[in-house]
Design a protein around this motif. Structure first.
Motif, PDB file in Angstrom:
ATOM      1  N   THR B 188       0.880  -1.167   0.000  1.00 60.94           N
ATOM      2  CA  THR B 188       0.000   0.000   0.000  1.00 60.94           C
ATOM      3  C   THR B 188       0.921   1.222   0.000  1.00 60.94           C
ATOM      4  O   THR B 188       2.113   1.109   0.302  1.00 60.94           O
ATOM      5  CB  THR B 188      -0.872   0.050   1.264  1.00 60.94           C
ATOM      6  OG1 THR B 188       0.001   0.113   2.400  1.00 60.94           O
ATOM      7  CG2 THR B 188      -1.751  -1.184   1.370  1.00 60.94           C
ATOM      8  N   GLU B 210      -3.585   7.094  -9.020  1.00 60.10           N
ATOM      9  CA  GLU B 210      -4.593   7.156 -10.075  1.00 60.10           C
ATOM     10  C   GLU B 210      -5.965   6.907  -9.471  1.00 60.10           C
ATOM     11  O   GLU B 210      -6.092   6.575  -8.291  1.00 60.10           O
ATOM     12  CB  GLU B 210      -4.288   6.136 -11.179  1.00 60.10           C
ATOM     13  CG  GLU B 210      -4.311   4.688 -10.725  1.00 60.10           C
ATOM     14  CD  GLU B 210      -3.739   3.709 -11.758  1.00 60.10           C
ATOM     15  OE1 GLU B 210      -2.806   4.083 -12.494  1.00 60.10           O
ATOM     16  OE2 GLU B 210      -4.221   2.571 -11.817  1.00 60.10           O
ATOM     17  N   GLY B 212      -9.589   5.144  -8.609  1.00 59.63           N
ATOM     18  CA  GLY B 212      -9.937   3.795  -8.177  1.00 59.63           C
ATOM     19  C   GLY B 212      -9.496   3.517  -6.757  1.00 59.63           C
ATOM     20  O   GLY B 212      -8.424   3.940  -6.344  1.00 59.63           O
ATOM     21  N   GLY B 213     -10.346   2.817  -6.021  1.00 62.42           N
ATOM     22  CA  GLY B 213     -10.024   2.444  -4.646  1.00 62.42           C
ATOM     23  C   GLY B 213      -9.887   3.653  -3.753  1.00 62.42           C
ATOM     24  O   GLY B 213     -10.336   4.757  -4.081  1.00 62.42           O
ATOM     25  N   SER B 214      -9.253   3.474  -2.591  1.00 60.25           N
ATOM     26  CA  SER B 214      -9.056   4.601  -1.695  1.00 60.25           C
ATOM     27  C   SER B 214      -7.674   4.572  -1.056  1.00 60.25           C
ATOM     28  O   SER B 214      -7.477   5.042   0.055  1.00 60.25           O
ATOM     29  CB  SER B 214     -10.154   4.622  -0.623  1.00 60.25           C
ATOM     30  OG  SER B 214     -10.142   3.404   0.090  1.00 60.25           O
ATOM     31  N   ALA B 215      -6.694   3.988  -1.792  1.00 59.96           N
ATOM     32  CA  ALA B 215      -5.336   3.875  -1.257  1.00 59.96           C
ATOM     33  C   ALA B 215      -4.741   5.249  -0.969  1.00 59.96           C
ATOM     34  O   ALA B 215      -4.039   5.445   0.030  1.00 59.96           O
ATOM     35  CB  ALA B 215      -4.451   3.110  -2.242  1.00 59.96           C
ATOM     36  N   GLU B 218      -6.285   6.738   2.228  1.00 58.92           N
ATOM     37  CA  GLU B 218      -5.711   6.088   3.413  1.00 58.92           C
ATOM     38  C   GLU B 218      -4.305   6.626   3.674  1.00 58.92           C
ATOM     39  O   GLU B 218      -3.917   6.864   4.812  1.00 58.92           O
ATOM     40  CB  GLU B 218      -5.634   4.574   3.190  1.00 58.92           C
ATOM     41  CG  GLU B 218      -6.956   3.948   2.837  1.00 58.92           C
ATOM     42  CD  GLU B 218      -7.640   3.295   4.019  1.00 58.92           C
ATOM     43  OE1 GLU B 218      -6.933   2.672   4.819  1.00 58.92           O
ATOM     44  OE2 GLU B 218      -8.868   3.442   4.142  1.00 58.92           O
TER      45      GLU B 218
END
Lengths: 371, 291
Positions: B188, B210, B212-215, B218
Motif C-alpha cells: 500500500t 490514479e 480507483g479504490g481509496s489507497a 488512506e
C-alpha cells in the motif's frame, strides 16, 4: 464482467438462495406466456446499468394481455444509452421489509468484506454509515455459519429471519469465492411471508479469472467501437470529444487524456497500446483511431519496453496503407528514440520530445483550447 | 541507501526461459542485480545469460541461497509460482504478470502476511534501487540515477515518465517502486511510505497515483506524521465513472475512487499535489527547498 440480473438469479438459485419465479422473455408473446404461467409479474429490463427502476426499466403486469402490451413498449426502448432487448418477467412480491447484503473485496485490507443493512432497496451509497454492518472475512477461514449468526445479531435480527440470513451469507460467500466474483449483491433482500427472498441481484465477475469459468457467457458491455478494439486485445474507452489519443501503458494513457483536457481540448478516447507493444498491434490501434475520423490524432509514447522505432514503423505503415487524413501529433522519447524520430522525419513527420507542448499543439490543431 | 531491495538481495527468476524472463534477466544483470538462478520446470541444467536454471525453487534456494524472486509466469500459474517461492523461504517477491485473478492475489497476500514476505505487485513493473545499482523489474535501466528521492507509483510507463523527468531535473532516486495496477496488491502507499520514512537517504517522496479504490485517501492520514516533503501526481482526471481505464483497479465505482476525493485528502495532509506530470519537478524543488 457484469452479469445480467437473470443470470445472477440463476447462480443464486444454484446455490440454494430463494428467488422469485421468473422467466427471460424476448418478445411480447413470450411475456404473455410468462405471466400466464407465473401470475402477476414485474417486467424488468435486462440492462447492465443501475437505477433502472427510476428510468422506467421496471413495470408491472397483472394479466397476460397487459404483459404483452407492456413488453411491446419496453422491448427496443432506450434505457440510459442501452437498447432493451430482453426482459425478465418475475413473480410480483408482497414485500414486508427490504434488507441489503453483499460480498465484495476490500482493496485496502485485501480481504473479502460482507456488508449488510436493514435499510435496503436503495443504493448502498445512499444508506447512512451507521445503518450498515460490516464484517471482514479471513480468507483462510472463510464464512462459516457462526459468521452469519454474528452478522444477524449485529443487525438486531432474531428468529427465523436471523437463521435464514446466517445460512444465506454462507452461500453468498461460496458464490463470491467459487465464481470468482468481484461483487455479489442482493438488494433488496426482501422479507415476504416472514421469509427471505432475493428480489434483485447483482453479480460482477473478475475478468482475470474467466479462464477458470469456460461456461460463463462473455458479455462486453462496451459500445460497438469499444468491443472492436477489445477484440484486438487493447484497453479502450470511448469518450465524447474529437481528439483521438494513443499512449503506451494505462497510467500514461490516462495522463494523456488528462493533458488534452488540461489544455482545453476534448479527448475522444482512452487507448492503451500496451506497455511493450510491437509494430503490428500499434498499427492496428492507430488504424482504429483513423477510422474514428477525429479532428486530430495525438500519439504519446514514452519508450521503456516499447521501442520508438517500432512505433514509428507502425505510423508509417498506416500512413502508407490506409493513409492518415487528419493532423497527427507525435511525442516520442525513450528506447531507440533517435531511430524512431529519424524514420518519422524522413516521412515529413516531426516528433516532440516533451509531453506538454505536444498536447498543447494537438489541442490547437483541433481548434480547441483556451484563448 | 535504498528500501526493500538492496545489492545484497540474491534474486531468482521464475519463468526464466520464457521470452520475457530471458530478456529481463539480461537487463537486470546489465544493471548490476545479483541474479543467482532461474526456475523453469523440466529445464534444470540449462543456463540463461550464464544464470543456472533449476526445476524447483527448493533446489534453487538450496544451491544459491536466494532470498528474493521475480515471477514472469503467465497469470493462471502465478499463484502456484508465488506459493512455491514463499514456502521455500523467499522473502521478497515481485509479481510481474497482469490479469492474476483477484482471489489468487488475496490468497497470496494473506499467506505473505503470515510468513512476513514482502510482495510487490501483481501487475507491476517492479522495484529499482539506483543507489545500489540493482533492480527486480521490467523498467528501462537508463532513465534512473542515484539520488535522494523515493518514488512510489501505481503504474509503469507513467512512473517512467516521472522518474525520467526527475533525473533530467537533477533529482536522482533512492528506490522507485511500482505497487501494481490491480485491485489487490501486496503493498500500500502506507507500507511503502513507512519504509521511505525510515530510510535516512530518502529526503523526499513522489507519489504517482490514479483513480480507483481509496489507497491515496488512506495514505493521506499517514502523511500527516510523515515528516518528509511529498509531491503527488494522480492520473485519471478526465476518466468517466464506471469505466476501467486499462488497469483492473483504475475505475470509479458507484461514486468511489474519484480523483477529487484523493487530491483533497492528500492536499489536506500537506502533500504538494500537482495536476500534470511535468509539474512534479518544480513542485519537488519547491517542497524540498522550503522543508
Amino acid at each position: 464482467m457484469k452479469q445480467y440480473e437473470y443470470l445472477a438469479k440463476a447462480v443464486l438459485r444454484e446455490h440454494g438462495i430463494p428467488t422469485p419465479a421468473g422467466r427471460l422473455v424476448r418478445t411480447p408473446d413470450q411475456a404473455y406466456e410468462a405471466v400466464a404461467a407465473i401470475g402477476p409479474a414485474a417486467l424488468k429490463a435486462q440492462v447492465l446499468v443501475g437505477g433502472r427502476g427510476k428510468a422506467g426499466g421496471i413495470r408491472f403486469a397483472s394479466t397476460p394481455d397487459e404483459a404483452r402490451t407492456v413488453a411491446q413498449a419496453m422491448l427496443g426502448m432506450n434505457l440510459k444509452g442501452y437498447t432493451v432487448e430482453q426482459l425478465y418477467a418475475e413473480a410480483k412480491l408482497e414485500i414486508q421489509q427490504e434488507f441489503y447484503i453483499s460480498v465484495t473485496t476490500d482493496r485496502n485490507r485485501k480481504v473479502p468484506l460482507v456488508m449488510a443493512s436493514l435499510k435496503g432497496g436503495v443504493e448502498i451509497e445512499e444508506v447512512a454509515d451507521d445503518d450498515i454492518v460490516r464484517q471482514w472475512v479471513n480468507p483462510r477461514v472463510g464464512v462459516l455459519p457462526y459468521f452469519g449468526r454474528e452478522l444477524a445479531a449485529r443487525l438486531g435480527l432474531t428468529g427465523v429471519i436471523a437463521k435464514e440470513l446466517a445460512d444465506l451469507v454462507v452461500k453468498l460467500y461460496q458464490i463470491y469465492r467459487e465464481r470468482d466474483a468481484e461483487l455479489v449483491e442482493i438488494n433488496p433482500l426482501a422479507v415476504v411471508d416472514g421469509h427471505l427472498i432475493a428480489a434483485d441481484a447483482r453479480l460482477n465477475l473478475d475478468d482475470s479469472a474467466l479462464f477458470r469459468h469456460p461456461d460463463v457467457e462473455r458479455i462486453d458491455e462496451g459500445s460497438a467501437l469499444e468491443q472492436k478494439v477489445h477484440q484486438i486485445g487493447l484497453a479502450y474507452v470511448e469518450l465524447d470529444g474529437d481528439i483521438a489519443i494513443m499512449a503506451n501503458g494505462a497510467g500514461m494513457a490516462m495522463a494523456t487524456v488528462d493533458a488534452i483536457q488540461y489544455f482545453g481540448g476534448k479527448p475522444a478516447n482512452f487507448l492503451d497500446a500496451g506497455g511493450g507493444a510491437s509494430v503490428e498491434p500499434t498499427a492496428q490501434a492507430l488504424d482504429v483511431l483513423v477510422s474514428m475520423n477525429p479532428k486530430v490524432i495525438f500519439i504519446n509514447i514514452f519508450g521503456g519496453i516499447t521501442r520508438c522505432d517500432d512505433v514509428a514503423k507502425a505510423i508509417l505503415q498506416v500512413k502508407a496503407t490506409r493513409g492518415i487524413p487528419v493532423p497527427l501529433v507525435v511525442r516520442l522519447v525513450g528506447t531507440n528514440e533517435q531511430e524512431g524520430v529519424r524514420l518519422l522525419e524522413e516521412a515529413g513527420i516531426s516528433a516532440y520530445s516533451d509531453m506538454a507542448p505536444a498536447a498543447e499543439r494537438a489541442v490547437m490543431l483541433a481548434g480547441e483550447g483556451r484563448a | 541507501m535504498a528500501i526493500i531491495l538492496t545489492k545484497q538481495s540474491k534474486i531468482l527468476v521464475q519463468g526464466i526461459t520464457g521470452h520475457q524472463g530471458r530478456f529481463h534477466t539480461r537487463q537486470m544483470l546489465a544493471y548490476g542485480a545479483q541474479v543467482v538462478g532461474g526456475i523453469s520446470p523440466g529445464k534444470a541444467g540449462e543456463s540463461v545469460e550464464g544464470v543456472p536454471v533449476f526445476d524447483t525453487v527448493a533446489e534453487a534456494v538450496q544451491q544459491t541461497g536466494a532470498d528474493a524472486s521475480i515471477v514472469f509466469v503467465p497469470a493462471p500459474f502465478a499463484k502456484d509460482a508465488a506459493f512455491e517461492a514463499m514456502e521455500n523461504g523467499i522473502r521478497l517477491l515481485v509479481m510481474i504478470p497482469e490479469h492474476v485473478p483477484v482471489q489468487d492475489s488475496i490468497d497470496i497476500v494473506t499467506r505473505a502476511e503470515e510468513l512476513g514476505v514482502i510482495v510487490i505487485g501483481p501487475n507491476t513493473f517492479g522495484i529499482i534501487s539506483p543507489g545500489e545499482q540493482t533492480k527486480m523489474g521490467i523498467m528501462p535501466n537508463h532513465i534512473y540515477r542515484p539520488g535522494p528521492v523515493g518514488v512510489v507509483a501505481r503504474s509503469g510507463t507513467l512512473s517512467y515518465e516521472i522518474a525520467f523527468s526527475l533525473t533530467n531535473g537533477g533529482f536522482g532516486q533512492t528506490t522507485v517502486i511500482g505497487m501494481g495496477g490491480d485491485p489487490v496488491v501486496g503493498q500500500t502507499f502506507i507500507s511503502v511510505l513507512h519504509q521511505f520514512k525510515n530510510d535516512p537517504a530518502t529526503q523526499a517522496v513522489v507519489m504517482v497515483g490514479e483513480i480507483g479504490g481509496s489507497a491515496e485517501e488512506e495514505a493521506a492520514e499517514y502523511l500527516k506524521s510523515f515528516g518528509k516533503p511529498v509531491v503527488a501526481y494522480l492520473a485519471g482526471r478526465a476518466a468517466p465513472p464506471g469505466k476501467r481505464m486499462g488497469h483492473a483497479g483504475a475505475i470509479i465505482e458507484r461514486g468511489r475512487g474519484t480523483l477529487e476525493s484523493k487530491e483533497k485528502a492528500l492536499t489536506a495532509a500537506g502533500a504538494s499535489v500537482v495536476t500534470m506530470p511535468w509539474q512534479v519537478v518544480d513542485a519537488l524543488r519547491e517542497a524540498m527547498g522550503s522543508h
